[in-house]
Design a protein around this motif. Structure first.
Motif, short mmCIF file in Angstrom:
data_model
loop_
_atom_site.label_atom_id
_atom_site.label_comp_id
_atom_site.label_asym_id
_atom_site.label_seq_id
_atom_site.Cartn_x
_atom_site.Cartn_y
_atom_site.Cartn_z
N LEU A 121 22.99 32.18 -38.17
CA LEU A 121 22.19 33.26 -37.51
C LEU A 121 20.75 32.72 -37.04
CD1 LEU A 121 21.88 36.01 -36.16
CD2 LEU A 121 21.02 36.90 -38.55
N VAL A 122 20.24 32.16 -38.07
CA VAL A 122 18.91 31.54 -37.92
C VAL A 122 18.71 30.52 -37.00
CG1 VAL A 122 16.95 30.46 -39.04
CG2 VAL A 122 17.83 32.25 -40.04
N GLU A 123 19.88 29.68 -36.84
CA GLU A 123 20.13 28.39 -36.00
C GLU A 123 20.19 29.19 -34.58
OE1 GLU A 123 21.94 24.84 -38.59
OE2 GLU A 123 23.35 26.15 -37.63
N ARG A 124 20.92 30.05 -34.56
CA ARG A 124 21.13 30.84 -33.15
C ARG A 124 19.56 31.09 -32.55
NH1 ARG A 124 25.51 35.26 -33.06
NH2 ARG A 124 25.02 35.22 -30.82
N LEU A 125 18.95 31.91 -33.42
CA LEU A 125 17.71 32.65 -33.02
C LEU A 125 16.84 31.52 -32.91
CD1 LEU A 125 17.46 35.32 -35.87
CD2 LEU A 125 17.75 35.58 -33.39
N ALA A 126 16.80 30.24 -33.40
CA ALA A 126 15.64 29.15 -33.43
C ALA A 126 16.16 28.42 -32.01
CB ALA A 126 16.13 28.26 -34.59
N ALA A 127 17.38 28.48 -31.67
CA ALA A 127 17.62 27.66 -30.32
C ALA A 127 17.30 28.62 -29.27
CB ALA A 127 18.99 27.69 -30.29
N ALA A 128 17.24 30.07 -29.35
CA ALA A 128 16.80 31.02 -28.53
C ALA A 128 15.45 31.46 -28.48
CB ALA A 128 17.51 32.21 -28.34
N SER A 129 14.65 30.91 -29.32
CA SER A 129 13.33 31.27 -29.58
C SER A 129 12.02 30.39 -28.78
CB SER A 129 13.01 31.25 -31.03
OG SER A 129 13.60 32.33 -31.81
N PRO A 130 11.07 30.95 -28.37
CA PRO A 130 9.92 30.16 -27.49
C PRO A 130 9.44 29.12 -28.51
CG PRO A 130 9.17 32.33 -28.12
CD PRO A 130 10.59 32.42 -28.44
N PRO A 131 9.19 27.82 -28.01
CA PRO A 131 8.40 26.66 -28.64
C PRO A 131 7.14 27.53 -29.32
CG PRO A 131 8.52 26.13 -26.29
CD PRO A 131 9.06 27.60 -26.38
N GLY A 132 7.31 26.93 -30.60
CA GLY A 132 6.11 27.34 -31.61
C GLY A 132 6.57 28.42 -32.29
N THR A 133 7.87 28.63 -32.51
CA THR A 133 8.39 29.41 -33.40
C THR A 133 9.03 28.65 -34.81
OG1 THR A 133 9.22 31.17 -31.87
CG2 THR A 133 10.23 31.24 -33.98
N ARG A 134 8.44 29.12 -36.04
CA ARG A 134 8.82 28.36 -37.33
C ARG A 134 9.65 29.37 -37.86
NH1 ARG A 134 6.70 25.60 -41.73
NH2 ARG A 134 6.29 23.90 -40.55
N PHE A 135 10.85 28.92 -38.72
CA PHE A 135 11.77 29.82 -39.30
C PHE A 135 11.66 29.13 -40.72
CE2 PHE A 135 13.24 30.91 -35.34
CZ PHE A 135 13.85 32.29 -35.46
N SER A 136 10.87 29.89 -41.63
CA SER A 136 10.92 29.31 -43.05
C SER A 136 12.17 29.77 -43.88
CB SER A 136 9.61 29.57 -43.72
OG SER A 136 8.59 28.99 -43.10
N PHE A 137 13.06 28.93 -44.27
CA PHE A 137 14.57 29.47 -44.88
C PHE A 137 14.32 29.26 -46.63
CE2 PHE A 137 18.73 29.15 -46.16
CZ PHE A 137 19.48 30.01 -45.07
N PHE A 138 14.34 30.52 -47.20
CA PHE A 138 14.09 30.12 -48.70
C PHE A 138 15.45 30.57 -49.31
CE2 PHE A 138 10.24 32.30 -46.70
CZ PHE A 138 9.22 31.38 -46.97
#
Length: 431
Positions: free
Chosen positions: A24-41
């Motif tokens: 899910l996060v990979e899908r969101l990351a691909a669709a998010s604008p540049p400058g978005t960081r996902f920290s996966f804990f």
């Protein structure tokens, strides 16, 4: 380019929980604008399993952080799966809070949204303290979430069941679960009889989910319209965004992930829909007597192939596969539906009995093994039912119809695509 949006992702590192969350996060990351960081804990062991050794371009804006799994320092854990769960739960939420602090320093930006496994109910307090959205991800089906959501009503109804035979009654008072029996329910619902750390965690989750900004599922509304309508009335947002396997925003599987030769072996099969694919997920191994019975039922086949791991989605996609013998975990069910393959179900624990009941009696896309365990007679009968005759043909037609609905849901104007757009809006809100 600097980081403008920092989203924290909290995983539950057991079974097949962390991998769907990462998808899910990979899908969101691909669709998010540049400058978005996902920290996966996530725990170190789980992270090493789901993240490749070298980060790909697609994962540049996803950074993995290891959290303490609860194993005492200097010790090597040798306990059971459920003991590991207990240790991890005991270490939470402090283990996550420590890792979040590190990630915020790394990014130079506070976290503005928490996406978490729904089991991690304490994240609602972490989010509230920060004044940010809490978006729990339920990794199972909407039918099992509905069962948990109606825990109080179920417990009251159980009080009126005097005889054991009464427990075979169905949940007619829950929308969409009229075919589900009391005996199909996850044991965690009955906390008094089953006060395990996981049961306590799930019951805390039930109490806190209404505080969420949105509840997200890797499923599609059309598989359970009655349940969808009911759960939409219980949460601020109830968003089915799957099946992720069929989503155009999901990267195609790598062609070289056939290390055990499954796909090349399937290519040698000459009859369509003739292969029986058998897998019980990452946690379960059936008892030896059941494995022996299953082998006896299949002994009329000339030969087969046994491997330690298979690229399941690609195996199910192959035209020679005619049925999937499964423990009925949600990821397996959804992958089978997405590929149009009927199921033979032998559930073991958790939500698997509910899923298998829905498969046989509601969706009518497979059968449960008679008696709930593998013996030679019941297994042969299940195989004959699905692989031959009118009953099997009807099952195959039903699963193909559901496959079409799943594909439609992730289409441009589909329900899951619209829900995914809404999810992107929710996680992109700045404080």
């Amino acid at each position: 380019m600097g980081i403008h949006l920092h989203i924290g992702v909290l995983a539950f590192p057991f079974g097949t929980h962390a991998a769907p969350l990462l998808a899910l996060v990979e899908r969101l990351a691909a669709a998010s604008p540049p400058g978005t960081r996902f920290s996966f804990f996530n725990s170190a062991i789980s992270n090493s399993t789901i993240f490749p050794e070298s980060e790909s371009d697609a994962n540049k804006n996803i950074k993995a952080y290891d959290v303490f799994d609860g194993t005492p320092e200097g010790e090597v854990f040798r306990g059971t799966h459920f003991e590991a769960v207990g240790l991890f739960i005991k270490a939470s939420p402090g283990n996550f809070e420590n890792a979040i602090e590190v990630a915020e320093v790394d990014a130079g930006l506070k976290i503005s949204c928490l996406i978490t496994d729904a089991f991690l109910w304490f994240a609602c307090d972490l989010a509230e303290k920060r004044g940010v959205p809490w978006v729990p991800f339920w990794t199972a089906a909407s039918c099992s979430l509905s069962a948990h959501a109606y825990t109080d009503e179920i417990l009251k109804a159980v009080e009126g069941l005097k005889e054991k035979a009464d427990q075979e009654q169905t949940l007619t008072f829950i929308p969409g679960l009229s075919k589900v029996h009391f005996t199909d329910l996850p044991p965690e619902i009955f906390l008094d009889q089953n006060p395990t750390p996981l049961a306590i965690t799930i019951n805390n989750m039930v109490q806190n989910l209404p505080r969420s900004t949105a509840v997200v599922l890797n499923s599609f509304e059309e598989i359970d319209p009655l349940i969808t309508k009911d759960l939409k009335s219980k949460f601020q947002h109830f968003l089915n965004v799957g099946p992720s396997l069929l989503s155009t925003t999901t990267a195609s599987p790598s062609p070289d992930n056939d290390k055990t030769g499954c796909l090349s072996w399937l290519e040698t099969q000459t009859r369509p829909k003739s292969v029986v694919y058998i897998s019980f997920g990452t946690v379960i191994t059936p008892p030896e007597n059941e494995l022996a019975a299953l082998a006896e039922a299949l002994e009329t086949c000339e030969y087969g192939k046994m491997v330690s791991w298979a690229p399941q989605a690609r195996v199910l996609e192959h035209g020679s596969v005619g049925v999937f013998v499964t423990h009925c975990g949600w990821n397996s069910v959804l992958e089978s539906v997405s590929r149009g393959v009927p199921l033979i179900c032998r559930p073991f624990f958790g939500d698997q009995k509910v899923n298998s009941r829905m498969v046989e009696d509601t969706w009518k896309i497979g059968v449960r093994v008679e008696g709930g365990v593998f013996d030679k007679t019941s297994t042969v009968e299940a195989l004959r039912c699905v692989m031959t005759g009118e009953a099997g043909e009807a099952i195959r037609e039903n699963v193909c119809r559901l496959k079409e609905k799943a594909a439609g849901a992730v289409g441009l104007e589909g329900s899951s695509s619209k829900n995914f757009t809404k999810l992107l809006e929710i996680i992109s809100v700045q404080k």
